[in-house]
Scaffold this motif. Structure first.
Motif, PDB file in Angstrom:
ATOM      1  N   LYS A 226      27.361 -29.848 -44.390  1.00 54.84           N
ATOM      2  CA  LYS A 226      27.223 -30.488 -43.090  1.00 54.84           C
ATOM      3  C   LYS A 226      28.356 -31.465 -42.790  1.00 54.84           C
ATOM      4  CE  LYS A 226      22.132 -30.255 -43.005  1.00 54.84           C
ATOM      5  NZ  LYS A 226      21.845 -29.628 -41.718  1.00 54.84           N
ATOM      6  N   ARG A 227      29.134 -31.813 -43.807  1.00 51.21           N
ATOM      7  CA  ARG A 227      30.244 -32.748 -43.596  1.00 51.21           C
ATOM      8  C   ARG A 227      31.538 -32.026 -43.227  1.00 51.21           C
ATOM      9  NH1 ARG A 227      28.968 -35.449 -49.310  1.00 51.21           N
ATOM     10  NH2 ARG A 227      28.672 -33.204 -49.650  1.00 51.21           N
ATOM     11  N   MET A 228      31.471 -30.699 -43.100  1.00 46.42           N
ATOM     12  CA  MET A 228      32.667 -29.937 -42.749  1.00 46.42           C
ATOM     13  C   MET A 228      33.095 -30.201 -41.313  1.00 46.42           C
ATOM     14  SD  MET A 228      32.034 -26.269 -44.631  1.00 46.42           S
ATOM     15  CE  MET A 228      33.623 -25.620 -44.121  1.00 46.42           C
ATOM     16  N   PHE A 229      34.373 -29.962 -41.046  1.00 43.17           N
ATOM     17  CA  PHE A 229      34.951 -30.100 -39.718  1.00 43.17           C
ATOM     18  C   PHE A 229      34.345 -29.076 -38.776  1.00 43.17           C
ATOM     19  CE2 PHE A 229      38.240 -28.811 -36.664  1.00 43.17           C
ATOM     20  CZ  PHE A 229      38.674 -30.024 -36.170  1.00 43.17           C
ATOM     21  N   GLY A 230      34.051 -29.478 -37.552  1.00 45.47           N
ATOM     22  CA  GLY A 230      33.561 -28.526 -36.567  1.00 45.47           C
ATOM     23  C   GLY A 230      32.486 -29.123 -35.683  1.00 45.47           C
ATOM     24  N   PRO A 231      32.257 -28.529 -34.514  1.00 47.98           N
ATOM     25  CA  PRO A 231      31.314 -29.086 -33.540  1.00 47.98           C
ATOM     26  C   PRO A 231      29.846 -28.876 -33.890  1.00 47.98           C
ATOM     27  CG  PRO A 231      32.192 -27.022 -32.719  1.00 47.98           C
ATOM     28  CD  PRO A 231      32.939 -27.328 -33.993  1.00 47.98           C
ATOM     29  N   ASP A 232      29.541 -27.922 -34.776  1.00 47.24           N
ATOM     30  CA  ASP A 232      28.143 -27.566 -35.033  1.00 47.24           C
ATOM     31  C   ASP A 232      27.673 -27.905 -36.443  1.00 47.24           C
ATOM     32  OD1 ASP A 232      27.866 -26.368 -32.451  1.00 47.24           O
ATOM     33  OD2 ASP A 232      28.966 -24.631 -33.195  1.00 47.24           O
ATOM     34  N   SER A 233      28.509 -28.578 -37.242  1.00 43.89           N
ATOM     35  CA  SER A 233      28.175 -28.777 -38.657  1.00 43.89           C
ATOM     36  C   SER A 233      26.852 -29.523 -38.850  1.00 43.89           C
ATOM     37  CB  SER A 233      29.306 -29.518 -39.371  1.00 43.89           C
ATOM     38  OG  SER A 233      30.470 -28.724 -39.404  1.00 43.89           O
ATOM     39  N   ARG A 234      26.647 -30.607 -38.109  1.00 43.38           N
ATOM     40  CA  ARG A 234      25.417 -31.399 -38.291  1.00 43.38           C
ATOM     41  C   ARG A 234      24.197 -30.665 -37.766  1.00 43.38           C
ATOM     42  NH1 ARG A 234      24.184 -36.157 -36.324  1.00 43.38           N
ATOM     43  NH2 ARG A 234      25.334 -35.890 -34.377  1.00 43.38           N
ATOM     44  N   SER A 235      24.406 -29.664 -36.915  1.00 39.79           N
ATOM     45  CA  SER A 235      23.291 -28.900 -36.347  1.00 39.79           C
ATOM     46  C   SER A 235      22.988 -27.643 -37.158  1.00 39.79           C
ATOM     47  CB  SER A 235      23.626 -28.500 -34.906  1.00 39.79           C
ATOM     48  OG  SER A 235      24.049 -29.607 -34.152  1.00 39.79           O
ATOM     49  N   SER A 236      23.677 -27.486 -38.277  1.00 37.78           N
ATOM     50  CA  SER A 236      23.571 -26.263 -39.076  1.00 37.78           C
ATOM     51  C   SER A 236      22.756 -26.482 -40.335  1.00 37.78           C
ATOM     52  CB  SER A 236      24.976 -25.781 -39.462  1.00 37.78           C
ATOM     53  OG  SER A 236      25.780 -25.556 -38.330  1.00 37.78           O
ATOM     54  N   LEU A 237      22.317 -25.376 -40.926  1.00 34.53           N
ATOM     55  CA  LEU A 237      21.671 -25.404 -42.229  1.00 34.53           C
ATOM     56  C   LEU A 237      22.716 -25.147 -43.306  1.00 34.53           C
ATOM     57  CD1 LEU A 237      19.179 -24.982 -40.346  1.00 34.53           C
ATOM     58  CD2 LEU A 237      18.220 -23.506 -42.131  1.00 34.53           C
ATOM     59  N   THR A 238      22.576 -25.812 -44.430  1.00 31.88           N
ATOM     60  CA  THR A 238      23.399 -25.436 -45.569  1.00 31.88           C
ATOM     61  C   THR A 238      22.911 -24.083 -46.084  1.00 31.88           C
ATOM     62  OG1 THR A 238      21.942 -26.479 -47.201  1.00 31.88           O
ATOM     63  CG2 THR A 238      23.660 -27.872 -46.205  1.00 31.88           C
ATOM     64  N   LEU A 239      23.680 -23.456 -46.943  1.00 35.18           N
ATOM     65  CA  LEU A 239      23.273 -22.150 -47.465  1.00 35.18           C
ATOM     66  C   LEU A 239      21.984 -22.241 -48.263  1.00 35.18           C
ATOM     67  CD1 LEU A 239      24.916 -19.523 -46.906  1.00 35.18           C
ATOM     68  CD2 LEU A 239      26.205 -21.609 -46.519  1.00 35.18           C
ATOM     69  N   ASP A 240      21.789 -23.336 -48.987  1.00 36.00           N
ATOM     70  CA  ASP A 240      20.535 -23.526 -49.727  1.00 36.00           C
ATOM     71  C   ASP A 240      19.366 -23.678 -48.768  1.00 36.00           C
ATOM     72  OD1 ASP A 240      21.800 -23.346 -52.168  1.00 36.00           O
ATOM     73  OD2 ASP A 240      21.953 -25.507 -52.469  1.00 36.00           O
ATOM     74  N   GLN A 241      19.558 -24.437 -47.690  1.00 36.34           N
ATOM     75  CA  GLN A 241      18.497 -24.577 -46.694  1.00 36.34           C
ATOM     76  C   GLN A 241      18.204 -23.244 -46.019  1.00 36.34           C
ATOM     77  OE1 GLN A 241      20.320 -27.811 -44.345  1.00 36.34           O
ATOM     78  NE2 GLN A 241      18.461 -29.000 -44.720  1.00 36.34           N
ATOM     79  N   LEU A 242      19.248 -22.468 -45.782  1.00 31.88           N
ATOM     80  CA  LEU A 242      19.059 -21.155 -45.166  1.00 31.88           C
ATOM     81  C   LEU A 242      18.208 -20.260 -46.053  1.00 31.88           C
ATOM     82  CD1 LEU A 242      19.817 -19.247 -42.810  1.00 31.88           C
ATOM     83  CD2 LEU A 242      21.833 -18.581 -44.139  1.00 31.88           C
ATOM     84  N   ALA A 243      18.491 -20.247 -47.338  1.00 32.80           N
ATOM     85  CA  ALA A 243      17.693 -19.445 -48.272  1.00 32.80           C
ATOM     86  C   ALA A 243      16.250 -19.928 -48.305  1.00 32.80           C
ATOM     87  CB  ALA A 243      18.318 -19.503 -49.665  1.00 32.80           C
ATOM     88  N   GLN A 244      16.067 -21.246 -48.257  1.00 33.44           N
ATOM     89  CA  GLN A 244      14.712 -21.810 -48.229  1.00 33.44           C
ATOM     90  C   GLN A 244      13.983 -21.382 -46.962  1.00 33.44           C
ATOM     91  OE1 GLN A 244      14.641 -26.045 -47.696  1.00 33.44           O
ATOM     92  NE2 GLN A 244      12.504 -26.273 -48.302  1.00 33.44           N
ATOM     93  N   MET A 245      14.673 -21.405 -45.833  1.00 39.63           N
ATOM     94  CA  MET A 245      14.069 -20.991 -44.571  1.00 39.63           C
ATOM     95  C   MET A 245      13.654 -19.528 -44.618  1.00 39.63           C
ATOM     96  SD  MET A 245      15.813 -20.618 -40.840  1.00 39.63           S
ATOM     97  CE  MET A 245      16.285 -18.921 -41.256  1.00 39.63           C
ATOM     98  N   VAL A 246      14.526 -18.675 -45.151  1.00 39.21           N
ATOM     99  CA  VAL A 246      14.212 -17.249 -45.251  1.00 39.21           C
ATOM    100  C   VAL A 246      12.967 -17.048 -46.113  1.00 39.21           C
ATOM    101  CG1 VAL A 246      15.005 -15.010 -46.108  1.00 39.21           C
ATOM    102  CG2 VAL A 246      16.583 -16.504 -44.860  1.00 39.21           C
ATOM    103  N   GLU A 247      12.907 -17.741 -47.232  1.00 40.38           N
ATOM    104  CA  GLU A 247      11.739 -17.629 -48.111  1.00 40.38           C
ATOM    105  C   GLU A 247      10.467 -18.021 -47.364  1.00 40.38           C
ATOM    106  OE1 GLU A 247      10.315 -19.140 -52.554  1.00 40.38           O
ATOM    107  OE2 GLU A 247      11.727 -20.359 -51.402  1.00 40.38           O
ATOM    108  N   GLY A 248      10.537 -19.116 -46.593  1.00 42.65           N
ATOM    109  CA  GLY A 248       9.365 -19.558 -45.837  1.00 42.65           C
ATOM    110  C   GLY A 248       8.958 -18.561 -44.779  1.00 42.65           C
ATOM    111  N   ILE A 249       9.927 -18.018 -44.056  1.00 39.62           N
ATOM    112  CA  ILE A 249       9.609 -17.047 -43.005  1.00 39.62           C
ATOM    113  C   ILE A 249       9.024 -15.775 -43.592  1.00 39.62           C
ATOM    114  CG2 ILE A 249      10.654 -15.501 -41.297  1.00 39.62           C
ATOM    115  CD1 ILE A 249      12.529 -17.792 -40.549  1.00 39.62           C
ATOM    116  N   ARG A 250       9.571 -15.310 -44.703  1.00 41.97           N
ATOM    117  CA  ARG A 250       9.045 -14.085 -45.314  1.00 41.97           C
ATOM    118  C   ARG A 250       7.614 -14.300 -45.810  1.00 41.97           C
ATOM    119  NH1 ARG A 250      12.180 -11.547 -42.325  1.00 41.97           N
ATOM    120  NH2 ARG A 250      14.302 -11.120 -43.058  1.00 41.97           N
ATOM    121  N   MET A 251       7.313 -15.512 -46.265  1.00 42.66           N
ATOM    122  CA  MET A 251       5.937 -15.801 -46.683  1.00 42.66           C
ATOM    123  C   MET A 251       5.006 -15.784 -45.472  1.00 42.66           C
ATOM    124  SD  MET A 251       4.553 -18.960 -49.005  1.00 42.66           S
ATOM    125  CE  MET A 251       2.873 -18.912 -49.663  1.00 42.66           C
ATOM    126  N   VAL A 252       5.452 -16.374 -44.364  1.00 42.88           N
ATOM    127  CA  VAL A 252       4.670 -16.365 -43.137  1.00 42.88           C
ATOM    128  C   VAL A 252       4.475 -14.926 -42.658  1.00 42.88           C
ATOM    129  CG1 VAL A 252       4.750 -16.947 -40.676  1.00 42.88           C
ATOM    130  CG2 VAL A 252       5.276 -18.690 -42.396  1.00 42.88           C
TER     131      VAL A 252
END
Length: 337
Positions: A226-252
């Motif tokens: 999230k500390r990377m250069f760019g307009p959307d960094s703070r609005s993004s998920l890290t790759l670990d968060q993305l994997a966590q989100m996928v796991e949660g959605i697949r469980m749902v």
């Protein structure tokens, strides 16, 4: 029955114009379990001018927004290599065009469906070009009123285009109060189309909630850090968060695909016998004693005495014989004569 939620990881400008970083994102995102990886196709001279203001003045490199779009662009040959890399790792290649020229480029590169950013919902010139491709279109509704969205959906449907609609809040990052999760069902009821959430909260939770609310597709921005250069960094998920989100959605998704009959107790028959309780007495009691609430306890397992739920039936009943402390209480112990 709900199908598996289609999950899109948006890279957008997170590659910062570096082809090497972009390809690194493809490999990394492929490990998270998402269905598609999405980019943005910018052709500066076709979509912008020197008059375009910065949404967020984040860049120390680019003098104008136009310069930024130039730096973010890739050639048709490079886009083709990007799409082929996505194919190799099992990700659907997606991109949002921001001009008709970008649509033409993506058609030449090869793309299965298009995502239209919320700023383009009123760009009927591009909607016309998209309809000419015959490809499905996902509309993001972030900056759109219902009237504007009605017009875009109707325009595309009248031309035979397969349409999906996503609730989106154009705020980076989006606070919980502005997520608009209620709009997901509103869109579904209004259009009868596949509906989802395009989220900019920078957390994995809204997309999981959207899946639980019946969203057919979700989209989040992804970034290495999230500390990377760019307009959307703070609005993004890290790759670990993305994997966590996928796991949660697949469980749902799995839960939604397996409705439970609450009256079917067969799976719990053995456990009910272990955990449910029978009535007992909590002190030595003589024959003839009329039982009071204060004399009773409920002890495991079930089936050794009268059921604990029937305690009111024994109040005031005299004992036929004496009972020792903690003895189970059965109907045979009561003098019902």
């Amino acid at each position: 029955m709900k199908q598996s939620t289609f999950i899109i990881a948006e890279i957008g400008q997170a590659h910062d114009g570096s082809l090497g970083i972009l390809h690194s994102y493809i490999d990394a995102v492929a490990q998270t379990g998402v269905d598609a990886i999405k980019f943005q196709t910018h052709i500066a001279e076709a979509e912008s001018s020197a008059l375009e203001p910065f949404r967020v003045k984040f860049s120390y490199v680019d003098s104008t927004r136009y310069d930024y779009w130039q730096r973010m662009s890739f050639s048709a040959a490079q886009w083709r290599e990007i799409r082929e890399h996505c194919d190799t790792v099992g990700l659907e290649f997606m991109s949002s065009p921001f001009s008709n020229a970008a649509v033409d480029l993506l058609e030449a590169v090869g793309i299965k469906r298009y995502k239209v950013g919320s700023g383009e919902v009123t760009n009927f010139l591009m909607l016309e070009r998209l309809s000419q491709t015959g490809k499905p279109v996902i509309l993001s509704s972030g900056m759109s009123s219902y009237a504007e969205l009605d017009a875009a959906v109707s325009y595309l449907q009248e031309r035979g285009t397969e349409v999906s609609v996503m609730q989106c809040t154009t705020s980076y990052p989006t606070p919980a109060e502005r997520l608009g999760l209620n709009v997901i069902d509103g869109l579904k009821q209004r259009y009868g189309l596949p509906t989802g959430l395009s989220d900019h909260s920078g957390t994995p939770y809204p997309a999981i909630a959207a899946a639980a609310l019946g969203a057919e597709l979700v989209e989040v921005h992804a970034v290495f850090d999230k500390r990377m250069f760019g307009p959307d960094s703070r609005s993004s998920l890290t790759l670990d968060q993305l994997a966590q989100m996928v796991e949660g959605i697949r469980m749902v998704d799995t839960a939604a695909q397996h409705p439970i009959d609450k009256d079917d107790l067969a799976p719990y028959r053995e456990l009910k016998g272990m955990f449910e309780k029978s009535l007992s007495v909590n002190k030595d009691l003589p024959a003839g004693h009329r039982l009071r609430f204060e004399d009773l306890e409920a002890k495991k397992p079930a089936g050794q005495g009268m059921a604990a739920r029937d305690w009111q039936q024994v109040i005031g009943q005299p004992l036929k014989r004496p009972l020792s402390q903690w003895a189970f209480l059965n109907s045979e112990d009561l003098d019902n004569a």
